[in-house]
Design an enzyme around this catalytic site. Structure first.
Site, PDB file in Angstrom:
ATOM      1  N   ALA A   1       0.833  -1.207   0.000  1.00 10.84           N
ATOM      2  CA  ALA A   1       0.000   0.000   0.000  1.00 10.84           C
ATOM      3  C   ALA A   1       0.866   1.255   0.000  1.00 10.84           C
ATOM      4  O   ALA A   1       0.513   2.267   0.580  1.00 10.84           O
ATOM      5  CB  ALA A   1      -0.909  -0.005   1.228  1.00 10.84           C
TER       6      ALA A   1
ATOM      7  N   GLY B   1       2.183   2.721  -2.879  1.00 13.69           N
ATOM      8  CA  GLY B   1       2.089   3.490  -4.127  1.00 13.69           C
ATOM      9  C   GLY B   1       1.327   4.792  -3.931  1.00 13.69           C
ATOM     10  O   GLY B   1       0.507   4.926  -3.024  1.00 13.69           O
TER      11      GLY B   1
ATOM     12  N   ARG C   1      -3.132   8.605 -10.202  1.00 10.25           N
ATOM     13  CA  ARG C   1      -4.293   8.771 -11.085  1.00 10.25           C
ATOM     14  C   ARG C   1      -5.604   9.008 -10.334  1.00 10.25           C
ATOM     15  O   ARG C   1      -6.604   9.359 -10.938  1.00 10.25           O
ATOM     16  CB  ARG C   1      -4.414   7.545 -11.999  1.00 10.25           C
TER      17      ARG C   1
ATOM     18  N   LYS D   1      -4.501   6.338  -1.698  1.00  7.54           N
ATOM     19  CA  LYS D   1      -5.421   5.524  -2.496  1.00  7.54           C
ATOM     20  C   LYS D   1      -6.161   4.468  -1.691  1.00  7.54           C
ATOM     21  O   LYS D   1      -7.369   4.298  -1.839  1.00  7.54           O
ATOM     22  CB  LYS D   1      -4.662   4.870  -3.655  1.00  7.54           C
TER      23      LYS D   1
ATOM     24  N   GLY E   1       9.856  -0.913  -6.196  1.00  4.87           N
ATOM     25  CA  GLY E   1       9.278  -2.092  -6.845  1.00  4.87           C
ATOM     26  C   GLY E   1       8.612  -3.018  -5.849  1.00  4.87           C
ATOM     27  O   GLY E   1       8.808  -2.910  -4.634  1.00  4.87           O
TER      28      GLY E   1
ATOM     29  N   ASP F   1      -4.981  -2.066  -2.946  1.00  3.54           N
ATOM     30  CA  ASP F   1      -5.917  -1.483  -3.913  1.00  3.54           C
ATOM     31  C   ASP F   1      -6.630  -2.553  -4.738  1.00  3.54           C
ATOM     32  O   ASP F   1      -7.171  -2.269  -5.794  1.00  3.54           O
ATOM     33  CB  ASP F   1      -5.202  -0.470  -4.825  1.00  3.54           C
TER      34      ASP F   1
ATOM     35  N   GLY G   1       1.303  -8.455 -15.919  1.00  7.32           N
ATOM     36  CA  GLY G   1       2.350  -9.459 -16.065  1.00  7.32           C
ATOM     37  C   GLY G   1       1.714 -10.726 -16.641  1.00  7.32           C
ATOM     38  O   GLY G   1       0.597 -11.075 -16.281  1.00  7.32           O
TER      39      GLY G   1
ATOM     40  N   GLU H   1       6.742  -9.130 -17.249  1.00  6.29           N
ATOM     41  CA  GLU H   1       5.955  -7.894 -17.159  1.00  6.29           C
ATOM     42  C   GLU H   1       5.627  -7.370 -18.551  1.00  6.29           C
ATOM     43  O   GLU H   1       6.386  -7.563 -19.495  1.00  6.29           O
ATOM     44  CB  GLU H   1       6.731  -6.840 -16.368  1.00  6.29           C
TER      45      GLU H   1
ATOM     46  N   TYR I   1     -39.456  21.418  15.998  1.00  7.96           N
ATOM     47  CA  TYR I   1     -38.104  21.048  16.431  1.00  7.96           C
ATOM     48  C   TYR I   1     -38.161  20.604  17.880  1.00  7.96           C
ATOM     49  O   TYR I   1     -38.567  21.366  18.768  1.00  7.96           O
ATOM     50  CB  TYR I   1     -37.120  22.220  16.293  1.00  7.96           C
TER      51      TYR I   1
HETATM   52  C1  UD1 Z   1       2.020  -5.722 -10.733  1.00 11.20           C
HETATM   53  C2  UD1 Z   1       2.743  -7.024 -11.140  1.00 11.20           C
HETATM   54  C3  UD1 Z   1       2.094  -7.562 -12.413  1.00 11.20           C
HETATM   55  C4  UD1 Z   1       0.611  -7.770 -12.194  1.00 11.20           C
HETATM   56  C5  UD1 Z   1      -0.039  -6.476 -11.710  1.00 11.20           C
HETATM   57  C6  UD1 Z   1      -1.466  -6.740 -11.331  1.00 11.20           C
HETATM   58  C7  UD1 Z   1       5.062  -6.747 -10.426  1.00 11.20           C
HETATM   59  C8  UD1 Z   1       6.424  -6.435 -10.872  1.00 11.20           C
HETATM   60  N1  UD1 Z   1       4.124  -6.728 -11.365  1.00 11.20           N
HETATM   61  O1  UD1 Z   1       2.281  -4.806 -11.775  1.00 11.20           O
HETATM   62  O2  UD1 Z   1       2.702  -8.779 -12.791  1.00 11.20           O
HETATM   63  O3  UD1 Z   1       0.004  -8.198 -13.391  1.00 11.20           O
HETATM   64  O4  UD1 Z   1       0.632  -5.980 -10.559  1.00 11.20           O
HETATM   65  O5  UD1 Z   1      -2.095  -5.519 -11.061  1.00 11.20           O
HETATM   66  O6  UD1 Z   1       4.851  -7.063  -9.280  1.00 11.20           O
HETATM   67  N2  UD1 Z   1       3.757  -1.050  -4.613  1.00 11.20           N
HETATM   68  C9  UD1 Z   1       4.419  -0.713  -3.456  1.00 11.20           C
HETATM   69  N3  UD1 Z   1       5.741  -0.383  -3.515  1.00 11.20           N
HETATM   70  C10 UD1 Z   1       6.428  -0.397  -4.676  1.00 11.20           C
HETATM   71  C11 UD1 Z   1       5.756  -0.727  -5.856  1.00 11.20           C
HETATM   72  C12 UD1 Z   1       4.422  -1.060  -5.785  1.00 11.20           C
HETATM   73  O7  UD1 Z   1       3.822  -0.707  -2.370  1.00 11.20           O
HETATM   74  O8  UD1 Z   1       7.640  -0.092  -4.634  1.00 11.20           O
HETATM   75  C13 UD1 Z   1       2.332  -1.400  -4.546  1.00 11.20           C
HETATM   76  C14 UD1 Z   1       1.454  -0.443  -5.321  1.00 11.20           C
HETATM   77  O9  UD1 Z   1       0.967   0.578  -4.484  1.00 11.20           O
HETATM   78  C15 UD1 Z   1       0.356  -1.331  -5.824  1.00 11.20           C
HETATM   79  C16 UD1 Z   1       1.009  -2.692  -5.966  1.00 11.20           C
HETATM   80  O10 UD1 Z   1       2.169  -2.650  -5.171  1.00 11.20           O
HETATM   81  O11 UD1 Z   1      -0.700  -1.450  -4.874  1.00 11.20           O
HETATM   82  C17 UD1 Z   1       1.343  -3.044  -7.396  1.00 11.20           C
HETATM   83  O12 UD1 Z   1       2.245  -2.124  -7.899  1.00 11.20           O
HETATM   84  P1  UD1 Z   1       2.170  -1.560  -9.381  1.00 11.20           P
HETATM   85  O13 UD1 Z   1       3.291  -0.647  -9.579  1.00 11.20           O
HETATM   86  O14 UD1 Z   1       0.805  -1.072  -9.635  1.00 11.20           O
HETATM   87  O15 UD1 Z   1       2.430  -2.920 -10.193  1.00 11.20           O
HETATM   88  P2  UD1 Z   1       2.004  -3.201 -11.665  1.00 11.20           P
HETATM   89  O16 UD1 Z   1       2.949  -2.558 -12.583  1.00 11.20           O
HETATM   90  O17 UD1 Z   1       0.581  -2.956 -11.838  1.00 11.20           O
END
Ligand code: UD1
Ligand code: CA
Length: 456
Positions: A9, A11, A15, A22, A80, A104, A138, A153, A365
């Site tokens: 959580a 991110g 958007r 979020k 990541g 999310d 992915g 990915e 009232y």
């Molecule tokens: C990720 C998956 C992808 C999958 C998709 C599904 C990876 C590399 N990819 O991609 O295979 O199909 O989800 O929706 O895992 N977050 C953090 N810290 C970070 C990065 C992300 O807490 O450093 C959290 C984000 O807030 C989010 C979730 O992890 O809730 C997923 O991150 P996001 O960057 O949206 O991954 P996707 O590129 O969608």
């Protein structure tokens, strides 16, 4: 075997274009993160580690009220998903199973989580889904025998891999001891320059693990929310599923598409709710209760046979049996109606109890009052409960009659059976069974009186 959930959580949720983190955006009245925690708890997860980043303070504050078994860890930079999970792993014992969830992705079911955990017993399991349009996700890469060999990915995929329609939902489970090792080997030499959690899959395969997949029950339960369009879609899905449950339990809804429950509803037999109603918090409706169109009920309990007519707003209020409320009535916090009370249009009741059979049918009232049984409150009656500094109580005995347009200046006691004449301003206690009048003594007329002329 203990299950530890790691809930991502951190991110930003750019958007959403919102000051609110979020995962605190609500679905069915509950922050998305709350749904995820509830599913984890229902799946007998022993501990939840929430990985926070953007808006960490706000999320932590909200989590404070969510009870035991939740801790937080801050991922200062979002490098990541692998990096995010790693932040929490020091809190997870090697013997545990790690369940990775997204803050999310709110609609995932406890049953699916249980399956995922069970499938990870030999190492690792990934929650997957078949989708018509896999863009952005992915992709699950399988070998000739159909075994999972890795996840690629979207941005790193070859055109052939892009055609794969089996996607990674992002949710997975793995043995903690092994996951810790795999994640320490994940690198960020990819299109996004991030440490991908998904790379742990190929590392597991390299270790001789047969990575399992669990298919999501439907695309609905794994849909993530990135913007307000998706938030509204998830809300509708949630409402639709909830409404079907309620209907199967016997609730009569005029139109399930025009009904919103943001909390919990318990109800008896033959309860009817007309279109456009919003129910929040904890609502309990007895047998044969009927709610008219466009009403709002928040933390309300209504006993059998009570009817609420159109456009009424009830907040933290209770009513006994066979009451009539509305149309256009407002019950504010602390309104307590006994059986067969009638509250009509443009009547506001606050922090007051009304005894059996009492009626206030129009424009009144009543605040900070204790009103007995069978009292008649005329149109335009006001309890003057506020002197500008303090609130004061009004007590009205059984069978009293309060004439129209009277002001009851609190603190005040109106005795049983008292009769207050219309248009009175009552500032001293009114005795039982007596007529009390307080208005300008004589009515005067002024013949030849000229109407004021309109100024030029
Ligand atoms: C990720 C998956 C992808 C999958 C998709 C599904 C990876 C590399 N990819 O991609 O295979 O199909 O989800 O929706 O895992 N977050 C953090 N810290 C970070 C990065 C992300 O807490 O450093 C959290 C984000 O807030 C989010 C979730 O992890 O809730 C997923 O991150 P996001 O960057 O949206 O991954 P996707 O590129 O969608
Ligand atoms: Ca995403």
């Amino acid at each position: 075997m203990k299950v530890h959930a790691v809930i991502l959580a951190a991110g930003q949720g750019t958007r959403m274009k919102s000051a609110l983190p979020k995962v605190l955006h609500r679905v069915g009245g509950t922050p998305m993160l709350g749904h995820v925690l509830a599913a984890a708890r229902a799946a007998e997860v022993g501990a939840c580690h929430v990985v926070l980043g953007h808006g960490a303070e706000q999320v932590r504050e909200w989590l404070g009220g969510m009870g035991e078994g939740i801790d937080t860890v801050v991922q200062a930079q979002q490098l990541g998903t692998a990096h995010a999970v790693q932040q929490a792993l020091p809190q997870v014992p090697d013997s545990a199973v790690v369940l990775v969830l997204y803050g999310d992705v709110p609609l995932v079911s406890a049953e699916t989580l249980r399956k995922l955990v069970a499938a990870a017993k030999d190492g690792m399991a990934v929650l997957t889904a078949e989708v018509p349009d896999p863009a952005g996700y992915g992709r699950m890469v399988r070998d000739a025998k159909g075994r999972i060999s890795g996840i690629v990915e979207d941005k790193d995929a070859t055109p052939q891999q892009r055609a794969i329609t089996e996607i990674n939902t992002g949710l997975m489970a793995a043995q903690a001891r092994r996951l810790k090792r795999w994640l320490s080997h994940v690198k960020n030499n990819n299109a996004k320059g991030e440490f991908y959690l998904t790379d742990a899959v190929a590392l597991a395969v390299k270790d001789g693990i047969e990575v399992q997949s669990v298919a999501a029950a439907g695309i609905d339960e794994v849909e993530g929310v990135n913007d307000r369009v998706q938030l509204a879609q998830v809300e509708r899905r949630y409402q639709r599923a909830q409404v079907q449950r309620l209907q199967r339990d016997g609730l009569h809804l005029a139109d399930p598409a025009r009904f919103d429950l943001r909390g919990s509803l318990s109800f008896g037999r033959d309860v009817f709710i007309d279109v456009g109603c919003v129910l929040e918090g904890k609502v309990a409706l007895g047998d044969n209760v009927s709610i008219g169109p466009y009403c709002v009920l928040r933390d309300v309990k209504l006993d059998a046979g009570t009817r609420v007519d159109a456009h009424s707003v009830l907040d933290s209020a209770e009513a006994g049996r066979d009451c009539r409320i509305g149309p256009f009535a407002r019950l504010r916090p602390g309104a307590q109606l006994a059986d067969q009370v009638h509250i009509g249009n443009f009547v506001e009741i606050k922090k007051s109890t009304l005894g059996e059979g009492t009626k206030a049918n129009h424009l009144a009232y009543i605040g900070d009052a204790t009103v007995g049984a069978r009292v008649n409150i005329g149109a335009g009656v006001i309890t003057c409960n506020y002197d500008g500094v303090n609130k004061h109580a009004t007590i009205i005995g059984d069978d009293a009659f309060i004439g129209t347009d009277s002001q009851l200046v609190a603190p005040l006691i109106v005795g049983r059976g008292a009769y207050i004449a219309a248009g009175s301003t009552i500032a001293k206690d009114a005795p039982e069974d007596a007529l009390t009048v307080c208005r300008a003594r004589e009515q005067k007329s002024f013949p030849g009186w000229k109407k004021p002329a309109k100024k030029r």
